[in-house]
Scaffold this motif. Structure first.
Motif, PDB file in Angstrom:
ATOM      1  N   SER A 178      -5.046  -3.949  -4.054  1.00  0.00           N
ATOM      2  CA  SER A 178      -6.211  -4.223  -3.143  1.00  0.00           C
ATOM      3  C   SER A 178      -6.062  -3.584  -1.779  1.00  0.00           C
ATOM      4  O   SER A 178      -6.787  -3.117  -1.177  1.00  0.00           O
ATOM      5  CB  SER A 178      -7.115  -5.516  -3.342  1.00  0.00           C
ATOM      6  OG  SER A 178      -6.143  -6.375  -2.729  1.00  0.00           O
ATOM      7  N   THR A 179      -4.870  -4.115  -1.427  1.00  0.00           N
ATOM      8  CA  THR A 179      -4.716  -3.839   0.106  1.00  0.00           C
ATOM      9  C   THR A 179      -4.206  -2.245   0.094  1.00  0.00           C
ATOM     10  O   THR A 179      -4.677  -1.484   1.160  1.00  0.00           O
ATOM     11  CB  THR A 179      -3.208  -4.338   0.269  1.00  0.00           C
ATOM     12  OG1 THR A 179      -3.325  -5.837   0.336  1.00  0.00           O
ATOM     13  CG2 THR A 179      -2.697  -4.127   1.791  1.00  0.00           C
ATOM     14  N   THR A 180      -3.909  -1.572  -0.762  1.00  0.00           N
ATOM     15  CA  THR A 180      -3.602  -0.035  -0.736  1.00  0.00           C
ATOM     16  C   THR A 180      -4.977   0.642  -0.941  1.00  0.00           C
ATOM     17  O   THR A 180      -5.368   1.350  -0.220  1.00  0.00           O
ATOM     18  CB  THR A 180      -2.776   0.263  -1.897  1.00  0.00           C
ATOM     19  OG1 THR A 180      -1.441  -0.310  -1.698  1.00  0.00           O
ATOM     20  CG2 THR A 180      -2.426   1.964  -1.841  1.00  0.00           C
ATOM     21  N   THR A 181      -5.829  -0.079  -1.804  1.00  0.00           N
ATOM     22  CA  THR A 181      -7.090   0.553  -2.039  1.00  0.00           C
ATOM     23  C   THR A 181      -7.924   0.447  -0.715  1.00  0.00           C
ATOM     24  O   THR A 181      -8.686   1.205  -0.239  1.00  0.00           O
ATOM     25  CB  THR A 181      -7.903  -0.205  -3.139  1.00  0.00           C
ATOM     26  OG1 THR A 181      -7.231  -0.135  -4.374  1.00  0.00           O
ATOM     27  CG2 THR A 181      -9.160   0.336  -3.242  1.00  0.00           C
ATOM     28  N   GLY A 182      -7.667  -0.745   0.064  1.00  0.00           N
ATOM     29  CA  GLY A 182      -8.566  -0.868   1.084  1.00  0.00           C
ATOM     30  C   GLY A 182      -8.146   0.045   2.364  1.00  0.00           C
ATOM     31  O   GLY A 182      -9.073   0.571   2.998  1.00  0.00           O
ATOM     32  N   ALA A 228      -0.671  -0.965   2.736  1.00  0.00           N
ATOM     33  CA  ALA A 228      -1.135   0.011   3.664  1.00  0.00           C
ATOM     34  C   ALA A 228      -0.240   1.286   3.625  1.00  0.00           C
ATOM     35  O   ALA A 228      -0.523   2.509   3.693  1.00  0.00           O
ATOM     36  CB  ALA A 228      -1.502  -0.435   5.085  1.00  0.00           C
ATOM     37  N   SER A 229       1.031   1.011   3.994  1.00  0.00           N
ATOM     38  CA  SER A 229       2.127   1.982   4.212  1.00  0.00           C
ATOM     39  C   SER A 229       2.271   2.921   2.789  1.00  0.00           C
ATOM     40  O   SER A 229       2.473   3.954   2.547  1.00  0.00           O
ATOM     41  CB  SER A 229       3.562   1.328   4.680  1.00  0.00           C
ATOM     42  OG  SER A 229       3.279   0.634   5.851  1.00  0.00           O
ATOM     43  N   LEU A 230       2.106   1.908   1.742  1.00  0.00           N
ATOM     44  CA  LEU A 230       2.226   2.587   0.346  1.00  0.00           C
ATOM     45  C   LEU A 230       1.303   3.589   0.119  1.00  0.00           C
ATOM     46  O   LEU A 230       1.238   4.669  -0.319  1.00  0.00           O
ATOM     47  CB  LEU A 230       2.160   1.551  -0.748  1.00  0.00           C
ATOM     48  CG  LEU A 230       2.322   2.050  -2.222  1.00  0.00           C
ATOM     49  CD1 LEU A 230       3.583   2.742  -2.499  1.00  0.00           C
ATOM     50  CD2 LEU A 230       2.274   0.825  -3.172  1.00  0.00           C
ATOM     51  N   GLY A 231      -0.168   3.023   0.519  1.00  0.00           N
ATOM     52  CA  GLY A 231      -1.270   3.963   0.382  1.00  0.00           C
ATOM     53  C   GLY A 231      -1.264   5.146   1.400  1.00  0.00           C
ATOM     54  O   GLY A 231      -1.667   6.242   0.692  1.00  0.00           O
ATOM     55  N   ASP A 232      -0.780   5.022   2.433  1.00  0.00           N
ATOM     56  CA  ASP A 232      -0.783   6.098   3.430  1.00  0.00           C
ATOM     57  C   ASP A 232       0.484   6.917   2.957  1.00  0.00           C
ATOM     58  O   ASP A 232       0.133   8.475   2.901  1.00  0.00           O
ATOM     59  CB  ASP A 232      -0.254   5.582   4.696  1.00  0.00           C
ATOM     60  CG  ASP A 232      -1.608   5.313   5.448  1.00  0.00           C
ATOM     61  OD1 ASP A 232      -2.758   5.425   5.123  1.00  0.00           O
ATOM     62  OD2 ASP A 232      -1.505   4.358   6.385  1.00  0.00           O
ATOM     63  N   LEU A 233       1.357   6.564   2.321  1.00  0.00           N
ATOM     64  CA  LEU A 233       2.354   7.378   1.766  1.00  0.00           C
ATOM     65  C   LEU A 233       2.012   8.128   0.796  1.00  0.00           C
ATOM     66  O   LEU A 233       2.324   9.335   0.453  1.00  0.00           O
ATOM     67  CB  LEU A 233       3.648   6.342   1.337  1.00  0.00           C
ATOM     68  CG  LEU A 233       4.928   7.043   0.719  1.00  0.00           C
ATOM     69  CD1 LEU A 233       5.632   8.201   1.592  1.00  0.00           C
ATOM     70  CD2 LEU A 233       5.736   6.155   0.045  1.00  0.00           C
ATOM     71  N   LEU A 234       1.244   7.678  -0.317  1.00  0.00           N
ATOM     72  CA  LEU A 234       0.445   8.278  -1.357  1.00  0.00           C
ATOM     73  C   LEU A 234      -0.387   9.311  -0.979  1.00  0.00           C
ATOM     74  O   LEU A 234      -0.358  10.373  -1.731  1.00  0.00           O
ATOM     75  CB  LEU A 234       0.052   7.409  -2.397  1.00  0.00           C
ATOM     76  CG  LEU A 234       1.196   6.343  -3.030  1.00  0.00           C
ATOM     77  CD1 LEU A 234       0.631   5.323  -3.969  1.00  0.00           C
ATOM     78  CD2 LEU A 234       2.152   7.351  -3.867  1.00  0.00           C
ATOM     79  N   THR A 249      -5.850   8.342  -5.222  1.00  0.00           N
ATOM     80  CA  THR A 249      -4.991   7.057  -5.017  1.00  0.00           C
ATOM     81  C   THR A 249      -6.187   5.914  -5.035  1.00  0.00           C
ATOM     82  O   THR A 249      -5.963   4.946  -5.723  1.00  0.00           O
ATOM     83  CB  THR A 249      -4.547   7.230  -3.444  1.00  0.00           C
ATOM     84  OG1 THR A 249      -3.501   8.262  -3.263  1.00  0.00           O
ATOM     85  CG2 THR A 249      -3.714   5.714  -3.505  1.00  0.00           C
ATOM     86  N   SER A 250      -7.306   6.004  -4.236  1.00  0.00           N
ATOM     87  CA  SER A 250      -8.185   4.855  -4.590  1.00  0.00           C
ATOM     88  C   SER A 250      -8.821   4.887  -6.011  1.00  0.00           C
ATOM     89  O   SER A 250      -8.860   3.623  -6.728  1.00  0.00           O
ATOM     90  CB  SER A 250      -9.547   5.395  -3.611  1.00  0.00           C
ATOM     91  OG  SER A 250      -9.067   5.227  -2.257  1.00  0.00           O
ATOM     92  N   VAL A 251      -8.735   5.908  -6.580  1.00  0.00           N
ATOM     93  CA  VAL A 251      -9.389   5.736  -7.920  1.00  0.00           C
ATOM     94  C   VAL A 251      -8.467   5.250  -8.922  1.00  0.00           C
ATOM     95  O   VAL A 251      -8.765   4.074  -9.959  1.00  0.00           O
ATOM     96  CB  VAL A 251      -9.921   7.439  -8.616  1.00  0.00           C
ATOM     97  CG1 VAL A 251     -10.299   7.115  -9.949  1.00  0.00           C
ATOM     98  CG2 VAL A 251     -10.979   7.663  -7.828  1.00  0.00           C
ATOM     99  N   VAL A 252      -7.142   5.533  -9.028  1.00  0.00           N
ATOM    100  CA  VAL A 252      -6.087   4.939  -9.741  1.00  0.00           C
ATOM    101  C   VAL A 252      -5.914   3.459  -9.694  1.00  0.00           C
ATOM    102  O   VAL A 252      -5.828   2.734 -10.410  1.00  0.00           O
ATOM    103  CB  VAL A 252      -4.692   5.833  -9.418  1.00  0.00           C
ATOM    104  CG1 VAL A 252      -3.516   5.191 -10.424  1.00  0.00           C
ATOM    105  CG2 VAL A 252      -4.992   7.452 -10.063  1.00  0.00           C
TER     106      VAL A 252
END
Length: 280
Positions: free
Chosen positions: A42-46, A222-228, A244-247
């Motif tokens: 959820s953090t990554t999605t945010g 967040a770092s993971l989300g930005d990395l991806l 990234t958000s959809v997955v």
């Protein structure tokens, strides 16, 4: 824990009436591996969804914040209307609050022009104040006894501030300090590992370790989300915010459905367990 009660077959399933009441009325989930997985997702999605609405859709930070803030208010109303923890409603609030927490820090940084180190300091003070008031009123910061709406109100304020604080810390380290997204994942992942080690090996206070880990999962996710999602030129892997958000949202939905089924079964098992009163 619910899972412990139904998995220890052959053991004594009796419990005190106080423990049974807590299990059946707590308004937030038990802390399990699934909890932390969904929290990080959820953090990554945010992070990625906020970037998607702001940049790809073109809503801009302010309109995105208004839209997401409105959806969060609706979700919170639904959450407070429930009698006890309901996975679908609860995790919808977490996803939305992760987006709003991200946007809160982004607004301070990109629109108001507040330096990240100042945002970090302000969020630390606000979170500390929230915890102080919460403890003064309730005499506990444990999430295992969120059985009243007043306690839950403190809980959600703290959760929002942890997301905003985690965003500020993550951006400060990965962007302002130039650490980069990959090293951000490694750094914050290592810190989370150290907290887990301190808790389970050295007996660190459960409440303190939970809230430290909760804060750290925000910059980690967040770092993971930005990395991806970010482009190769910006230090990312280039999968884009949409994919990234959809997955990640798909995984969150699948886990939430699973938890919903599991919780119903677990509650049925708990409600059938013998109840004993503690010895006086």
């Amino acid at each position: 824990m619910f899972g412990q009660i139904i998995s220890d077959r052959g053991h004594d399933h009796r419990m005190t009436s106080e423990r049974l009441t807590t299990l059946l009325t707590n308004r937030v989930p038990e802390i399990t591996i699934a909890f932390w997985v969904i929290k990080i997702l959820s953090t990554t999605t945010g992070e990625t969804f906020a970037d998607y609405l702001d940049g790809d859709v073109g809503l801009g930070l302010q309109l995105t914040a208004i839209v997401m803030g409105g959806l969060l208010v609706i979700a919170l109303i639904a959450q407070f209307a429930t009698r006890r923890y309901t996975p679908g409603v609860y995790w919808t609030v977490v996803v939305l609050i992760s987006i709003v927490g991200t946007l809160l820090t982004d607004l301070l940084t990109d629109v108001v022009g507040v330096p990240l180190w100042v945002s970090t300091a302000v969020m630390v003070v606000l979170l500390g104040t929230t915890f102080a008031i919460w403890f003064a009123r309730e005499r506990t910061l444990s999430i295992h006894s969120i059985v009243t709406r007043r306690r839950e109100a403190f809980y959600w304020v703290a959760i929002l501030l942890t997301f905003a604080l985690g965003t500020a810390v993550g951006d400060l380290v990965t962007e302002s300090f130039g650490l980069g997204y990959l090293w951000g994942v490694i750094l914050f992942g290592s810190l989370i590992g150290l907290v887990a080690l301190a808790r389970f090996v050295f007996g660190m206070n459960a409440v303190l370790s939970f809230w430290i880990a909760y804060i750290l999962t925000r910059p980690f996710g967040a770092s993971l989300g930005d990395l991806l999602s970010q482009k190769h030129a910006h230090g990312g892997l280039g999968f884009g915010t949409t994919m990234t958000s959809v997955v990640f949202l798909g995984v969150i939905v699948a886990l939430t459905v699973y938890l919903g089924v599991a919780v119903r079964r677990q509650r049925a098992a708990v409600e059938g367990a013998p109840v004993v009163e503690p010895a006086q």
